[in-house]
Write a protein that holds these residues in place. Structure first.
Motif: not given
Length: 787
Positions: A230, A233, A244, A248, A493, A527, A532
């Motif tokens: 993330h 990203q 964002s 991906r 995440g 993602t 998150s």
């Protein structure tokens, strides 16, 4: 303080690793294994350490058979992109923000190190792309460059970039300089030592691969190896100038990462831009030699250290003046590791009342540096542990005794260190006791005599260490979902990269809910699926991600109980909540999660939890024994004991494996690894032909054990154990070698302790001894002659 309940989640179990079956059967989902119709990429890289780009002629490459696209940095900058960002964590001396040359996807106007990407070629296959890349002609105007750290900060040194006025990127300072100066002036004994922490190449088993694509519907898609999908990203989106949600990131299996794969590289952005131009999927895979120039390096510090001690060896104050090489550009976490992150543990496991640390982060024309297993803590612990051994020798104190005299007592926990950190828990004396017991101190003299009989020098070294988990983003969120088919899904995440997260998380859920481990699926690294997360680095995965999972599982149980109570029209308190299975009980009747879903008509149960915490501090004591062949300088590690406090040990087998891997890397840095640049800025050992990694025969069988103290910072009581081996091993090894060389009066040698380095040190001392004896003999003869 957080209530801990690690035992409810299978602490101490060692389930078979779920990952291993697909890995050993060749069914791993590495980026390089991703199938599809691709065109292939190759990069043109700078052969100069610092030069102005006069022109780039791509005409021949564009005419080459099979070539689809050739672009330069100037071409890409026309697409309104931005340079890659980095964490602005320091200021310069004048209060200005950190200074670094802009890091474009492809170099624009100026190259700053050998290997800087200059142009990108896309062709029908990998070899066509590489062949065409060789026909790109770049006209360079070579500029003055700077490689050496000391030279980079001298007055009049050439700037590493025309964008800079000097080479200091930023300055970090910690502690009371005046108070430390006064303590040093008044101290009965002062030890001074200059140490080099050698630059190393981060060498994951998996070389870097990226698969980039773009469409108007999906936006940008990048498959690769990222420890923090993330965050990657966000960084890529900012460079591309999009939101964002238009990027991906997909991460499959990873063959190691060690900090070098936390965030994206310039090549990733360049490939995505090319994919948008071509509307094709592009695949790029570097080779190992290219990795030496394209992936971040690590360590590379020069430290001038001062320890002030009383006559009994108690530390009164410590000062460390550090030059930290950031390379040609500041990587995303490049400024964090040698400053804030590493120096939280600047005082180690010792009760040091005064400390001052000053770090100058330096830009040079070398490959950018970044985090690597430990990220600043290995450097901080190494300098302190080496200086303690030197001080012990100067004062005539046993190395173990000088450490014991300075240890923080267990009863002082939580301990406010003079570095500004607050250590959560630990029993450092118990760690030393256990390490000594496992190392068989009673047999030391026998082993020394045996080595002497074989004309070898015997050495034994000890090092105590403490680590700190990452606090860059001290929170993690996990969602769990129980489906009608009996499968439990975990969405996290954090990011698996070989450290067994899939198994550990599944084992926790298995133990808490009583489900078969094969019915548990762990989702990470996409993602678009995991909404998150902050990734895995700095030993954060278990104490943050695992704690969030534990809370999410508790919330799932509560949600199930509420749903059942509503369905049965009873008070929620009448439902007996399970402690080690998924069976709910009421009035003698039992309800499994599957039955609960069937009777309530729900398709699934879902719950989430976010856990946030302050740092926790794993620690340990490592003991190393070596034999040195004085005729050639070769070192053989014959024994290595590592005893660590990782808090609650959730999966012993995996944690033992993590310690083993870290110790191997730490021994490797101490004895084998080191980057060598020539005066022109060329990396002269840029392949495995010249850059040494240990073989299995270079390492002994490790003895590892735990003396855990539960951390009050999280519900599992865990601390993290992925980095301790790389922190404690280097000083333990170097201390052992220096102990072996004591008969020759060798005070200190810098890593790596290569055979020629040791042989020269021994030879120099032998020559000096022979000269002294000869002079003494001559003097004796002269004085005995009659007048």
């Amino acid at each position: 303080m957080v209530e801990t309940f690690g035992a409810n989640f299978g602490a101490g179990l060692s389930s078979a690793r779920l990952e291993d079956l697909r890995l050993v059967r060749g069914r791993a989902n590495y980026a390089a294994n991703f199938d599809g119709e691709f065109v292939y990429a190759a990069f043109v890289r700078s052969p100069y350490a610092h030069a102005r780009i006069r022109s780039i002629d791509c005409s021949e490459a564009r005419k080459a058979d099979g070539v689809h696209l050739v672009v330069s940095g100037a071409d890409m900058r026309d697409e309104s992109i931005q340079p890659l960002s980095f964490a602005q964590v320091l200021k310069r001396q004048d209060g200005a923000p950190m200074a670094s040359p802009a890091r474009w996807p492809l170099a624009v106007e100026e190259v700053h190190y050998v290997g800087d990407p200059v142009a990108l070629v896309i062709a029908r296959d990998r070899e066509s792309a590489r062949t065409a890349a060789e026909s790109v002609v770049v006209d360079y105007d070579e500029l003055p460059h700077v490689i050496d750290l000391d030279a980079a900060v001298t007055d009049g040194a050439p700037a590493a970039s025309t964008e800079l006025s000097d080479n200091i990127a930023g300055i970090f300072s910690l502690g009371d300089s005046a108070a430390v100066d006064a303590a040093i002036q008044a101290a009965p004994h002062v030890t001074r030592l200059r140490l080099i922490n050698n630059r190393v190449v981060v060498n994951p088993m998996e070389i870097r691969t990226a698969v980039a694509s773009h469409s108007e519907d999906t936006g940008f898609v990048l498959r690769g190896s990222f420890q923090a999908p993330h965050l990657s990203q966000q960084i890529i989106a900012a460079s591309l100038g999009v939101t964002s949600d238009r990027v991906r990131i997909i991460v499959g299996d990873m063959g190691g990462a060690f900090g070098a794969r936390i965030t994206p590289y310039p090549e990733d952005v360049a490939l995505l831009l090319a994919a948008r131009r071509l509307n094709r999927s592009i695949k790029w895979q570097c080779d190992r030699n290219e990795l030496f120039l394209s992936d971040t390096h690590a360590r590379d510090h020069v430290t001038d250290g001062v320890l002030a001690l009383d006559r009994d060896g108690r530390i009164l104050a410590a000062r460390f003046d550090v030059l930290a090489n950031l390379g040609a550009h500041i990587s995303y976490f490049g400024g964090n590791a040698p400053t804030h992150t590493g120096n939280r543990v600047a005082t180690g496991v010792y009760d040091i009342p005064l400390i001052h640390v000053n770090v100058r982060t330096v830009i040079t024309n070398t490959v950018p540096t970044g985090p690597y297993r430990g990220a600043g803590r290995p450097e901080a612990i190494y300098r302190l542990e080496r200086m303690l051994d030197v001080a012990a020798a100067e004062l005539g104190i046993d190395p173990v005794d000088i450490r014991r005299r300075n240890l923080i007592p267990a009863e002082k926990m939580p301990y406010p260190a003079s570095s500004g950190a607050t250590y959560d828990s630990g029993n450092f004396a118990a760690l030393i006791d256990r390490a000594l017991a496992l190392s068989n101190p009673e047999g030391v003299e026998s082993r020394r005599a045996d080595a002497r009989a074989r004309d070898k020098l015997f050495g034994r070294g000890i090092a105590c260490h403490i680590d700190t988990t990452s606090s860059l983003v001290p929170a993690e969120t996990v969602t769990v979902r129980y489906l009608h088919n009996g499968v439990l899904e975990i969405y996290s995440g954090t990011q698996a990269m070989g450290q067994g997260l899939e198994t550990t998380f599944a084992q926790m859920a298995m133990a808490r809910l009583g489900l078969p481990i094969g019915a548990i699926r762990v989702f990470q690294g996409d993602t678009a699926i995991v909404q998150s997360g902050h990734g895995s680095y700095g030993s954060r995965s278990l104490y943050l991600g695992g704690s969030a999972l534990a809370l999410a599982l508790e919330n799932l149980i509560d949600e199930a109980a509420k749903s059942l109570a509503t369905h049965l029209r009873v008070d929620r308190k009448q439902i007996a909540v399970p402690h080690s299975d998924s069976i709910f009980r009421i009035d003698g009747e039992t309800f499994s999660l599957a039955r609960l879903l069937g009777e309530t008509g729900r398709t699934h149960l879902e719950a989430s939890a976010t856990f946030e915490s302050v740092n926790c501090y794993p620690s340990g004591c490592h003991i190393c024994e070596v034999e040195v062949d004085p005729t050639i300088g070769e070192v053989k590690v014959t024994k290595f004991v590592a005893v660590d406090d990782v808090g609650t040990v959730m999966h012993p087998m995996i944690v033992h494996g993590q310690i083993h891997g870290g110790v191997a890397q730490g021994i490797s840095q101490a004895l084998f690894e080191g980057c060598h640049y020539d005066t022109s800025g060329q990396l002269v050992n840029g392949s495995f032909m010249d850059y040494t990694l240990p073989r299995a025969t270079d390492l002994p069988a490790f003895k590892t054990d735990f003396v855990p103290t539960s951390s009050p910072t999280n519900p599992l009581g865990a601390k993290g154990g992925g980095e301790s081996g790389a922190i404690g091993a280097p000083p333990a090894v170097v201390n052992a070698v220096m102990n072996a060389l004591q008969p020759f009066g060798v005070r200190h040698l810098d890593m790596p302790l290569l055979a020629p380095t040791i042989w020269r040190a021994i030879s120099a001392q032998r020559i000096e001894t022979d000269v002294r004896r000869a002079v003494a003999g001559i003097h004796s003869s002269l004085t005995s002659m009659p007048a």
